[in-house]
Design a protein around this motif. Structure first.
Motif, PDB file in Angstrom:
ATOM      1  N   ILE A 229       7.331 -10.377  -1.758  1.00 23.12           N
ATOM      2  CA  ILE A 229       6.000  -9.775  -1.663  1.00 23.12           C
ATOM      3  C   ILE A 229       5.490  -9.411  -3.051  1.00 23.12           C
ATOM      4  O   ILE A 229       4.297  -9.561  -3.350  1.00 23.12           O
ATOM      5  CB  ILE A 229       6.027  -8.545  -0.731  1.00 23.12           C
ATOM      6  CG1 ILE A 229       6.266  -8.998   0.719  1.00 23.12           C
ATOM      7  CG2 ILE A 229       4.732  -7.752  -0.841  1.00 23.12           C
ATOM      8  CD1 ILE A 229       6.279  -7.869   1.724  1.00 23.12           C
TER       9      ILE A 229
ATOM     10  N   ALA B 227       2.008 -10.814  -4.440  1.00 22.38           N
ATOM     11  CA  ALA B 227       0.977  -9.916  -4.971  1.00 22.38           C
ATOM     12  C   ALA B 227       0.655 -10.253  -6.422  1.00 22.38           C
ATOM     13  O   ALA B 227      -0.511 -10.216  -6.838  1.00 22.38           O
ATOM     14  CB  ALA B 227       1.444  -8.464  -4.855  1.00 22.38           C
TER      15      ALA B 227
ATOM     16  N   GLU C 281      -1.649 -13.301  -6.490  1.00 21.32           N
ATOM     17  CA  GLU C 281      -3.044 -12.959  -6.193  1.00 21.32           C
ATOM     18  C   GLU C 281      -3.670 -12.189  -7.353  1.00 21.32           C
ATOM     19  O   GLU C 281      -4.859 -12.375  -7.660  1.00 21.32           O
ATOM     20  CB  GLU C 281      -3.108 -12.143  -4.906  1.00 21.32           C
ATOM     21  CG  GLU C 281      -2.698 -12.948  -3.668  1.00 21.32           C
ATOM     22  CD  GLU C 281      -2.830 -12.150  -2.387  1.00 21.32           C
ATOM     23  OE1 GLU C 281      -3.373 -11.022  -2.443  1.00 21.32           O
ATOM     24  OE2 GLU C 281      -2.394 -12.651  -1.329  1.00 21.32           O
ATOM     25  N   PHE C 282      -2.891 -11.322  -7.983  1.00 30.73           N
ATOM     26  CA  PHE C 282      -3.375 -10.599  -9.166  1.00 30.73           C
ATOM     27  C   PHE C 282      -3.832 -11.587 -10.243  1.00 30.73           C
ATOM     28  O   PHE C 282      -4.916 -11.454 -10.820  1.00 30.73           O
ATOM     29  CB  PHE C 282      -2.268  -9.697  -9.709  1.00 30.73           C
ATOM     30  CG  PHE C 282      -2.450  -9.304 -11.147  1.00 30.73           C
ATOM     31  CD1 PHE C 282      -3.226  -8.205 -11.487  1.00 30.73           C
ATOM     32  CD2 PHE C 282      -1.848 -10.032 -12.164  1.00 30.73           C
ATOM     33  CE1 PHE C 282      -3.409  -7.844 -12.813  1.00 30.73           C
ATOM     34  CE2 PHE C 282      -2.026  -9.679 -13.494  1.00 30.73           C
ATOM     35  CZ  PHE C 282      -2.807  -8.579 -13.821  1.00 30.73           C
TER      36      PHE C 282
ATOM     37  N   THR D  97      -5.542  -3.513  -9.391  1.00 36.19           N
ATOM     38  CA  THR D  97      -5.590  -4.778  -8.660  1.00 36.19           C
ATOM     39  C   THR D  97      -4.229  -5.122  -8.071  1.00 36.19           C
ATOM     40  O   THR D  97      -4.125  -5.529  -6.905  1.00 36.19           O
ATOM     41  CB  THR D  97      -6.049  -5.916  -9.588  1.00 36.19           C
ATOM     42  OG1 THR D  97      -7.350  -5.608 -10.101  1.00 36.19           O
ATOM     43  CG2 THR D  97      -6.109  -7.249  -8.854  1.00 36.19           C
ATOM     44  N   PHE D  98      -3.177  -4.974  -8.860  1.00 34.81           N
ATOM     45  CA  PHE D  98      -1.824  -5.279  -8.385  1.00 34.81           C
ATOM     46  C   PHE D  98      -1.446  -4.374  -7.220  1.00 34.81           C
ATOM     47  O   PHE D  98      -0.900  -4.836  -6.201  1.00 34.81           O
ATOM     48  CB  PHE D  98      -0.836  -5.131  -9.539  1.00 34.81           C
ATOM     49  CG  PHE D  98       0.572  -5.530  -9.208  1.00 34.81           C
ATOM     50  CD1 PHE D  98       0.851  -6.674  -8.476  1.00 34.81           C
ATOM     51  CD2 PHE D  98       1.648  -4.762  -9.654  1.00 34.81           C
ATOM     52  CE1 PHE D  98       2.160  -7.047  -8.174  1.00 34.81           C
ATOM     53  CE2 PHE D  98       2.950  -5.124  -9.373  1.00 34.81           C
ATOM     54  CZ  PHE D  98       3.210  -6.269  -8.628  1.00 34.81           C
TER      55      PHE D  98
ATOM     56  N   GLU E 111      -3.466  -2.866  -5.134  1.00 37.52           N
ATOM     57  CA  GLU E 111      -4.287  -3.255  -3.975  1.00 37.52           C
ATOM     58  C   GLU E 111      -3.707  -4.482  -3.280  1.00 37.52           C
ATOM     59  O   GLU E 111      -3.664  -4.553  -2.054  1.00 37.52           O
ATOM     60  CB  GLU E 111      -5.712  -3.533  -4.430  1.00 37.52           C
ATOM     61  CG  GLU E 111      -6.655  -3.930  -3.298  1.00 37.52           C
ATOM     62  CD  GLU E 111      -8.023  -4.336  -3.805  1.00 37.52           C
ATOM     63  OE1 GLU E 111      -8.914  -4.556  -2.959  1.00 37.52           O
ATOM     64  OE2 GLU E 111      -8.203  -4.455  -5.026  1.00 37.52           O
ATOM     65  N   ARG E 112      -3.267  -5.453  -4.052  1.00 38.09           N
ATOM     66  CA  ARG E 112      -2.668  -6.663  -3.474  1.00 38.09           C
ATOM     67  C   ARG E 112      -1.397  -6.323  -2.711  1.00 38.09           C
ATOM     68  O   ARG E 112      -1.136  -6.881  -1.629  1.00 38.09           O
ATOM     69  CB  ARG E 112      -2.351  -7.677  -4.571  1.00 38.09           C
ATOM     70  CG  ARG E 112      -3.527  -8.222  -5.357  1.00 38.09           C
ATOM     71  CD  ARG E 112      -4.471  -9.013  -4.465  1.00 38.09           C
ATOM     72  NE  ARG E 112      -5.612  -8.233  -4.051  1.00 38.09           N
ATOM     73  CZ  ARG E 112      -6.509  -8.626  -3.169  1.00 38.09           C
ATOM     74  NH1 ARG E 112      -6.400  -9.804  -2.581  1.00 38.09           N
ATOM     75  NH2 ARG E 112      -7.525  -7.870  -2.840  1.00 38.09           N
ATOM     76  N   LEU E 113      -0.576  -5.420  -3.251  1.00 29.93           N
ATOM     77  CA  LEU E 113       0.660  -5.011  -2.572  1.00 29.93           C
ATOM     78  C   LEU E 113       0.345  -4.295  -1.262  1.00 29.93           C
ATOM     79  O   LEU E 113       0.980  -4.539  -0.236  1.00 29.93           O
ATOM     80  CB  LEU E 113       1.489  -4.109  -3.480  1.00 29.93           C
ATOM     81  CG  LEU E 113       2.227  -4.803  -4.623  1.00 29.93           C
ATOM     82  CD1 LEU E 113       2.663  -3.785  -5.671  1.00 29.93           C
ATOM     83  CD2 LEU E 113       3.441  -5.567  -4.105  1.00 29.93           C
ATOM     84  N   ARG E 114      -0.659  -3.413  -1.290  1.00 31.74           N
ATOM     85  CA  ARG E 114      -1.027  -2.704  -0.065  1.00 31.74           C
ATOM     86  C   ARG E 114      -1.525  -3.674   0.998  1.00 31.74           C
ATOM     87  O   ARG E 114      -1.359  -3.439   2.199  1.00 31.74           O
ATOM     88  CB  ARG E 114      -2.091  -1.650  -0.367  1.00 31.74           C
ATOM     89  CG  ARG E 114      -1.581  -0.470  -1.168  1.00 31.74           C
ATOM     90  CD  ARG E 114      -2.559   0.694  -1.142  1.00 31.74           C
ATOM     91  NE  ARG E 114      -3.806   0.390  -1.818  1.00 31.74           N
ATOM     92  CZ  ARG E 114      -4.057   0.655  -3.096  1.00 31.74           C
ATOM     93  NH1 ARG E 114      -3.128   1.232  -3.841  1.00 31.74           N
ATOM     94  NH2 ARG E 114      -5.221   0.360  -3.634  1.00 31.74           N
ATOM     95  N   GLY E 115      -2.116  -4.786   0.558  1.00 32.63           N
ATOM     96  CA  GLY E 115      -2.555  -5.801   1.518  1.00 32.63           C
ATOM     97  C   GLY E 115      -1.411  -6.419   2.286  1.00 32.63           C
ATOM     98  O   GLY E 115      -1.612  -6.959   3.374  1.00 32.63           O
ATOM     99  N   TYR E 116      -0.202  -6.344   1.737  1.00 26.29           N
ATOM    100  CA  TYR E 116       0.997  -6.855   2.423  1.00 26.29           C
ATOM    101  C   TYR E 116       1.794  -5.737   3.099  1.00 26.29           C
ATOM    102  O   TYR E 116       2.943  -5.940   3.501  1.00 26.29           O
ATOM    103  CB  TYR E 116       1.900  -7.593   1.429  1.00 26.29           C
ATOM    104  CG  TYR E 116       1.351  -8.930   0.995  1.00 26.29           C
ATOM    105  CD1 TYR E 116       1.396 -10.029   1.845  1.00 26.29           C
ATOM    106  CD2 TYR E 116       0.774  -9.096  -0.264  1.00 26.29           C
ATOM    107  CE1 TYR E 116       0.883 -11.255   1.450  1.00 26.29           C
ATOM    108  CE2 TYR E 116       0.263 -10.325  -0.665  1.00 26.29           C
ATOM    109  CZ  TYR E 116       0.325 -11.399   0.196  1.00 26.29           C
ATOM    110  OH  TYR E 116      -0.187 -12.622  -0.194  1.00 26.29           O
TER     111      TYR E 116
END
Length: 325
Positions: free
Chosen positions: A136, A140, A143-144, A194-195, A197-202
């Motif tokens: 993950i 992330a 995506e970052f 940003t990083f 936010e991407r982690l929270r998306g997972y």
């Protein structure tokens, strides 16, 4: 009024690039302000109550010429033993592919000489604490890079053999359109946001709260310092704690912002707000900076025990139209 205080001072704590809250003519129910305040409340809860894991995004160095860049490629991929992924999403894993990648960078735009007087690449490291799912972290980080480093050549490698999963990411300074990357402190903070936010998306709880907001004083080693220390080549160890006028100003500014938030929440007629104020006070009092500068902290916080002081503080400090009460 409380939402207004949260937005005004929470912006300074969590989004330092926005120093002034610009308030447009607002609808009767003030929906936009409530949404902004809800975001700040979530950030406060994650920081002081759940103590969410903090992401790390830092620049560990950069190559001045193709020789240094290729050497870093070999280092992060263990000379081609670890899989590496480029900006097109192509994953490869061998020495020949590593050589091809270096040639692509050398010729992909302005020619990068073997040695250069300027930085031709930036080396980043994105990491999370031990126990985070390594795949993950990699997704992330991918995506970052697609968001923050688009139009640049970059390559990333996941390291999961050490204590905490992290991704080494090298990005070519010159973009495909000829613009050069020049990250500053505000950029690094945005990258962390940003990083996270991407982690929270997972589904991974992750925060990107500044050290000043948390009252931290630790100074992190640069990658070259850690490597030199491990090899016995570091003659002058860096100071473990930060210091200086800028450091003092940033921490005291954060304490002042927390004080205004605590004062507003303490004056609320909602038990939940008053409980949150107590948790914030406990969190800040336990921080390294507040413990070392207790008297300064006390001078910043008298408002948290005097609800009547909240309104004058807001009207004196808040520019522009008043917030709806």
């Amino acid at each position: 009024m409380i939402d207004g205080v949260l937005v005004q001072w929470g912006e300074r704590l969590f989004y330092p690039g926005n120093r002034i809250v610009k308030v447009a003519p607002q609808p009767r129910l003030n929906i936009l302000l409530r949404r902004q305040a809800a975001v700040i409340r979530r950030r406060i809860e994650a920081t002081v109550t759940r103590r969410g894991p903090q992401v790390m995004v830092k620049v560990t160095g950069g190559g001045r010429g193709m020789g240094a860049i290729a050497a870093h490629f070999r280092y992060i991929s263990k000379n081609g033993q670890l899989a590496f992924e480029d900006d097109r999403g192509v994953v490869r894993q061998d020495k020949e592919a590593l050589h091809d990648l270096a040639e692509q960078w050398r010729l992909g735009g302005s020619l990068i000489e073997e040695t250069s007087p300027r930085r031709e690449a930036f080396n980043l490291m994105l990491s999370m604490p031990r126990g985070t799912n390594a795949q993950i972290v990699l997704m992330a980080a991918r995506e970052f890079a697609q968001i923050e480093l688009k139009d640049h050549f970059y390559v990333m490698v996941l390291h999961k053999h050490q204590e905490n999963p992290h991704v080494h990411l090298s990005v070519r300074a010159e973009s495909m359109s000829g613009r050069r990357l020049n990250p500053r402190k505000a950029d690094l903070h945005r990258w962390r946001e940003t990083f996270a936010e991407r982690l929270r998306g997972y589904g991974i709880e992750a925060e990107a709260t500044r050290q000043a907001t948390r009252g931290e004083v630790r100074r992190y080693e640069h990658l070259w310092q850690r490597k030199a220390r491990e090899e016995g080549r570091l003659h002058n160890a860096p100071e473990p704690m930060k210091s200086g006028d800028a450091y003092q100003r940033s921490r005291m500014g954060a304490l002042r912002a927390w004080a205004h938030i605590v004062a507003a929440l303490t004056a609320s007629d909602q038990p939940r707000d008053r409980e949150l104020a107590e948790r914030i006070t406990s969190f800040i009092r336990g921080s390294t900076f507040a413990r070392e500068h207790g008297r300064k902290w006390e001078r910043e916080v008298p408002a948290h025990v005097r609800g009547r002081d909240v309104e004058p503080v807001i009207s004196r400090e808040m520019p522009g139209p008043e917030f709806n009460r």
